[in-house]
Write a protein that holds these residues in place. Sequence first.
Motif, PDB file in Angstrom:
ATOM      1  N   ILE A  80       0.833  -1.208   0.000  1.00 42.24           N
ATOM      2  CA  ILE A  80       0.000   0.000   0.000  1.00 42.24           C
ATOM      3  C   ILE A  80       0.868   1.259   0.000  1.00 42.24           C
ATOM      4  CG2 ILE A  80      -1.767   1.288   1.264  1.00 42.24           C
ATOM      5  CD1 ILE A  80      -2.545  -1.445   2.542  1.00 42.24           C
ATOM      6  N   MET A 121       1.350   4.554  -2.721  1.00 41.42           N
ATOM      7  CA  MET A 121       0.827   5.754  -2.084  1.00 41.42           C
ATOM      8  C   MET A 121       1.901   6.844  -2.034  1.00 41.42           C
ATOM      9  SD  MET A 121      -0.897   5.763   1.632  1.00 41.42           S
ATOM     10  CE  MET A 121      -1.766   7.157   2.316  1.00 41.42           C
ATOM     11  N   PRO A 125      -2.232  11.382  11.382  1.00 43.71           N
ATOM     12  CA  PRO A 125      -2.511  10.181  12.168  1.00 43.71           C
ATOM     13  C   PRO A 125      -1.259   9.655  12.860  1.00 43.71           C
ATOM     14  CG  PRO A 125      -3.324   9.946   9.915  1.00 43.71           C
ATOM     15  CD  PRO A 125      -2.526  11.192   9.960  1.00 43.71           C
ATOM     16  N   ALA A 127     -10.242   3.920  17.559  1.00 41.33           N
ATOM     17  CA  ALA A 127     -11.017   4.177  16.349  1.00 41.33           C
ATOM     18  C   ALA A 127     -11.163   2.902  15.523  1.00 41.33           C
ATOM     19  CB  ALA A 127     -10.348   5.278  15.527  1.00 41.33           C
ATOM     20  N   ILE A 128     -10.069   2.136  15.412  1.00 39.64           N
ATOM     21  CA  ILE A 128     -10.138   0.883  14.660  1.00 39.64           C
ATOM     22  C   ILE A 128     -11.099  -0.085  15.335  1.00 39.64           C
ATOM     23  CG2 ILE A 128      -8.819  -1.145  13.917  1.00 39.64           C
ATOM     24  CD1 ILE A 128      -6.380   0.738  13.828  1.00 39.64           C
ATOM     25  N   GLU A 143     -13.642   0.509  17.062  1.00 40.84           N
ATOM     26  CA  GLU A 143     -15.036   0.882  16.831  1.00 40.84           C
ATOM     27  C   GLU A 143     -15.499   0.504  15.432  1.00 40.84           C
ATOM     28  OE1 GLU A 143     -15.073   1.170  20.207  1.00 40.84           O
ATOM     29  OE2 GLU A 143     -16.964   2.092  19.580  1.00 40.84           O
ATOM     30  N   VAL A 144     -14.536   0.440  14.482  1.00 38.50           N
ATOM     31  CA  VAL A 144     -14.912   0.107  13.112  1.00 38.50           C
ATOM     32  C   VAL A 144     -15.098  -1.399  12.937  1.00 38.50           C
ATOM     33  CG1 VAL A 144     -14.097   0.101  10.720  1.00 38.50           C
ATOM     34  CG2 VAL A 144     -13.902   2.163  12.103  1.00 38.50           C
ATOM     35  N   PHE A 164      -4.301  -5.796  11.026  1.00 34.85           N
ATOM     36  CA  PHE A 164      -4.928  -4.599  10.480  1.00 34.85           C
ATOM     37  C   PHE A 164      -4.496  -3.368  11.277  1.00 34.85           C
ATOM     38  CE2 PHE A 164      -8.495  -1.548  10.328  1.00 34.85           C
ATOM     39  CZ  PHE A 164      -8.508  -1.305   8.962  1.00 34.85           C
ATOM     40  N   TYR A 193      -2.380  -0.229   9.883  1.00 38.27           N
ATOM     41  CA  TYR A 193      -2.947   1.116  10.006  1.00 38.27           C
ATOM     42  C   TYR A 193      -1.961   2.050  10.703  1.00 38.27           C
ATOM     43  CZ  TYR A 193      -6.321   4.776  11.277  1.00 38.27           C
ATOM     44  OH  TYR A 193      -6.981   5.964  11.434  1.00 38.27           O
ATOM     45  N   LEU A 250       1.716   2.347   8.738  1.00 37.37           N
ATOM     46  CA  LEU A 250       1.762   2.740   7.320  1.00 37.37           C
ATOM     47  C   LEU A 250       2.597   4.006   7.069  1.00 37.37           C
ATOM     48  CD1 LEU A 250       0.787   2.097   4.446  1.00 37.37           C
ATOM     49  CD2 LEU A 250      -1.205   3.531   4.878  1.00 37.37           C
ATOM     50  N   ALA A 265      -6.228   4.156   0.614  1.00 33.81           N
ATOM     51  CA  ALA A 265      -5.450   4.194   1.849  1.00 33.81           C
ATOM     52  C   ALA A 265      -5.831   5.409   2.685  1.00 33.81           C
ATOM     53  CB  ALA A 265      -3.962   4.203   1.531  1.00 33.81           C
ATOM     54  N   PHE A 266      -5.970   6.566   2.003  1.00 35.21           N
ATOM     55  CA  PHE A 266      -6.371   7.762   2.748  1.00 35.21           C
ATOM     56  C   PHE A 266      -7.746   7.561   3.383  1.00 35.21           C
ATOM     57  CE2 PHE A 266      -3.106  10.209   0.401  1.00 35.21           C
ATOM     58  CZ  PHE A 266      -2.525  10.800   1.495  1.00 35.21           C
ATOM     59  N   VAL A 317      -9.128   4.690   4.340  1.00 33.11           N
ATOM     60  CA  VAL A 317      -9.002   3.780   5.478  1.00 33.11           C
ATOM     61  C   VAL A 317      -8.355   4.488   6.660  1.00 33.11           C
ATOM     62  CG1 VAL A 317      -7.906   1.665   6.295  1.00 33.11           C
ATOM     63  CG2 VAL A 317      -8.977   1.719   4.044  1.00 33.11           C
ATOM     64  N   LEU A 318      -7.366   5.377   6.367  1.00 35.76           N
ATOM     65  CA  LEU A 318      -6.704   6.108   7.456  1.00 35.76           C
ATOM     66  C   LEU A 318      -7.692   7.012   8.181  1.00 35.76           C
ATOM     67  CD1 LEU A 318      -3.183   7.422   6.295  1.00 35.76           C
ATOM     68  CD2 LEU A 318      -3.691   5.763   8.069  1.00 35.76           C
ATOM     69  N   TYR A 319      -8.591   7.644   7.420  1.00 39.78           N
ATOM     70  CA  TYR A 319      -9.387   8.699   8.027  1.00 39.78           C
ATOM     71  C   TYR A 319     -10.789   8.294   8.467  1.00 39.78           C
ATOM     72  CZ  TYR A 319      -5.921  12.241   7.899  1.00 39.78           C
ATOM     73  OH  TYR A 319      -4.800  12.949   8.183  1.00 39.78           O
ATOM     74  N   ILE A 320     -11.390   7.264   7.824  1.00 40.18           N
ATOM     75  CA  ILE A 320     -12.759   6.894   8.207  1.00 40.18           C
ATOM     76  C   ILE A 320     -12.886   6.595   9.700  1.00 40.18           C
ATOM     77  CG2 ILE A 320     -14.527   5.104   7.949  1.00 40.18           C
ATOM     78  CD1 ILE A 320     -13.988   5.218   4.924  1.00 40.18           C
ATOM     79  N   PRO A 321     -12.004   5.752  10.284  1.00 41.96           N
ATOM     80  CA  PRO A 321     -12.163   5.485  11.715  1.00 41.96           C
ATOM     81  C   PRO A 321     -12.065   6.744  12.561  1.00 41.96           C
ATOM     82  CG  PRO A 321     -10.615   3.931  10.733  1.00 41.96           C
ATOM     83  CD  PRO A 321     -10.895   4.970   9.697  1.00 41.96           C
ATOM     84  N   LEU A 322     -11.136   7.646  12.190  1.00 42.36           N
ATOM     85  CA  LEU A 322     -10.978   8.872  12.985  1.00 42.36           C
ATOM     86  C   LEU A 322     -12.207   9.762  12.851  1.00 42.36           C
ATOM     87  CD1 LEU A 322      -7.221   9.718  12.274  1.00 42.36           C
ATOM     88  CD2 LEU A 322      -8.212   8.731  14.340  1.00 42.36           C
ATOM     89  N   ILE A 326     -15.280   8.812  12.220  1.00 44.39           N
ATOM     90  CA  ILE A 326     -16.372   8.202  12.999  1.00 44.39           C
ATOM     91  C   ILE A 326     -16.227   8.535  14.474  1.00 44.39           C
ATOM     92  CG2 ILE A 326     -17.302   5.989  13.800  1.00 44.39           C
ATOM     93  CD1 ILE A 326     -16.782   4.913  11.025  1.00 44.39           C
ATOM     94  N   LEU A 327     -14.998   8.399  14.953  1.00 42.99           N
ATOM     95  CA  LEU A 327     -14.730   8.670  16.365  1.00 42.99           C
ATOM     96  C   LEU A 327     -15.103  10.106  16.720  1.00 42.99           C
ATOM     97  CD1 LEU A 327     -12.715   7.260  18.747  1.00 42.99           C
ATOM     98  CD2 LEU A 327     -11.456   9.297  18.139  1.00 42.99           C
TER      99      LEU A 327
END
Lengths: 310, 360, 270
Positions: free
Chosen positions: A111, A115, A137, A148-149, A151-152, A184, A188, A191, C21-22, C24-29, C31-32
């Motif tokens: 990834i 990127m 992040p 956060a992870i 919770e997902v 995972f 995360y 990365l 990737a961006f 996945v990096l940001y969705i959890p944050l 949501i939080l």
Amino acid sequence: MQGIHEITLHSDAEQAQERQDRRTRWLLSSPALAIIAVFSIAPMAIILVYSFLEPGKYGNVVWSFSLDAWISVFAERDIFDGTLGLADAHLSIFWRSIKLSLLTTFTTMMIGVPMAYYVATRAAGIRNLLLFLITVPFWTNLLIRVLAIQEVIRKDGLINTVLLNLGLVQEPLQMLFTDFAIGFGMTYVFLPLMVLPVYAAVERIDFRLVEAAYDLYASRWTVIRRVIFPIIRPGVIAGSALVFIPSLGEFVIARVLGGGKNLMLGNLIALQFGQGRNWPLGAALSVTMLVLIISVLLIVLRFTKGRING
Amino acid sequence: MIELRNIRKTYGSGASAFTALHEVDFEISENEFFTLLGPSGCGKTTLLRVIAGFETPTAGAVLLGGEEISLLPPNKRPVNTVFQNYALFPHMTVAGNVAFGLESLGKPKDEVRARVEEMLELVQMLHLRDRPIAALSGGQQQRVALARALAPNPRILLLDEPLSALDLKLRKEMQVELKRLQHETGITFIFVTHDQEEAMAMSDRIAVMKGGRVHQIASPKALYDRPADDFVASFVGESNFFPARIMSNSDQGAVLSIPGLGEVTLKGETHDTGDVTALVRPEHIRTGDSATSGLILEGRLENAMFLGIATLATVRMAHGQEISLRIRNTHDAPPPTEVGSTITMSIPPKAIRLVRAVSA
Amino acid sequence: MADRSFDKRRIPGAGLIAALAFAVLYIPLVILVTYSFNAGSRIGKWEGFSLHWYGVAFRNEDIQSATLLSVKVAVIAALVATVCATLVALATTRGQGFKAGRFVQLAVNQPLMVPEIVTAMALLILFAVIKDATGYSGTGYLIAAHSAFCIPFAFMPVRARLQDMDTNLEAAAADLYANAWVTFRRVTLPLLWPAVLAGFMLAFVISLDDVLISEFIKTAGQETLPTYLLGQLRRGITADVYAVSTILLAVSTAIVTLIFVINRKKKPGL
């Protein structure tokens, strides 16, 4: 005669000057060196010593020499006949740690490299913004990211909700408290450690080389394989080391997302200082981890050096 | 005023030792525009740094007005430097930079302000006094660097290739400007450059250096007309060198034989007999109708480059040697251009100089 | 911006992977952060915008004391680390002739080479010994440990800035009659200042973020914000934890932004 006299005069003055200069430099270095020596280097020495002692009853140690801790890193004494066998529990944790760390390194590479390449080849304004988005992040508290992870991927988290609503699954998937969750989470979290060095390497590419390759009838794939990749390889290797090393030592992610059952080496070590109450074993495991990591570091250093010089 | 006595500078020790300056010994007088000229790595910048106090000489002494200053740190020497990249303080304004030296010397505020104004006036930068350094062009930064170094009224101003970052036109302007400043302030300038034209244009005297040694110190004209050796000759202007031999000395003068070219008498000169190197400047060789006296030669034109004011030609002699000519372009005598044509040339005896051979 | 001309830099698929990737990096944050503003207590069920949980978090005495301790430790440790790192950077980057410089730099970076869990265990042992000997059980242990692992982070920007800095500037100051102290005060320090500030902020964030080492060396009753959160995570979370996390996220984002801005502006002219 006069000339000779002057030579000694000047070199004396120069030497005195140099001595003074060295003294100043040591003096300026001393506060940092003192703090690091006492609170970072000395503890390593202590841990090495403790790995050769006997465990105390309620934690701590008894000051008598013993190799038991080191033996029990890899071997187990049968409780009935006292024979030594391989420490299956320990070995499986070693194996899980190495497996998950390699997997994490591989995923972040797959990834992170595209990127980083994509980000580094944008126009300056967008590039800085994307770089910033990668950095944020990274500097965010680890626990927040782990939370956060969690919770997902929870049973009633985002992924399961989406999957259930789409009718792709009947039952919510159990993702939390599995090796997948740890992998995972580590991907995360680590990365950015892959992206940043690769980004730096891509930024250094002189794209006139790419032009030259196209000019010499290379296809896009040939250009990637024979021009771009060799240039960014040192960055990829550095990134891999930066990801692999903390993965191997990871504790918090495995503790929270792995749920205490799926132990990694870090958790095993912590256990010896907590409930396990076997400080020498914990110390021996720590030294083992340190040796593992330093070996990886040395291999990578040797490898990149050869690459850069060759 | 400033005397350099047997300066030697060696870096490192043992097998890896490197000597950047070998027994450099000369003096520079009051109010002189003195230039250190040489290719990169010749030791000119090291010598400048020794005078400024950034380097301590391994041996020898630096005397300023008769007093030894070799061991004084730079902040105790009445000597200021204009650095190659100017080294202006980026966090200060133009005026802040110029005031720095005076403030370090603890001068009263009024005096500092007046002097800063005077200096900025001198370099025509007064209108930009409150600008930050980053907002200045290269030429403007150059002027600020000069004002800053001149403000404390040093006894010597050192200039380390200060014009090398400027484009050609600005460089020419600054050459004139520097001469004017030196004249107006009466301060001794020691100027470092690798550009012989720049050195010739500005200097009262030039020291030509190579490999940490001074080859010759002379006025620009003397350096050009009477170079001490073949290195100086080739570094300052263009040259033809001929291996030659002094055959004898008569009351007419010394008889010089140049293999392939012939024999000529150097009138009024006396030299030891033996092998020598003869130097002839390309512009001193005559061609066409005026090629009537001295050594008369013929050769084949190899190529001709038209440069506007002159034509630079290469002629190959029958025995193989190439000779460079610089022929003035005049309206009535067009220069030869046809490659392969035969050229008649003459070398007047007065144009021949004997030089020491030091280059391989 | 259609892909009309041939783009020599393009690698097919890189953009897609980056976009995912961006995300996945940001969705959890995201949501939080979103659910920290939820009126209801159930996560996953939006019941309208509210600052309720911020109020709950704000009134929670455990969170108050944990925040106080975290900030106290981070400020002191970052200060100590920045001063030490700046001094050692000055000693090892300016001029030649300091042969031990490389060794000193290696030693300064040593904390980066050891996995945190090992450092945590080693400090646990060391502090147990000191505790036995002295009976001291204050915040000194946290501050000492944080100072040590913050030094390499504070060191990085300062060293980089010093290496970029033109040594001729200091030579010019000396040439203009400034002694060593005046040179440092009027030339070196003003130019170094942004990097020192960046170093301080990096050290501050690193200290504020640390969970692992603090978790093992804290004495009974001490909680930093991260160790408090770790405890909550084990127990099952309430939405006030989301609120605290969002605030922490905002703080570190602000600091990273500041560092970015400082770095952008660090090259005035020369």
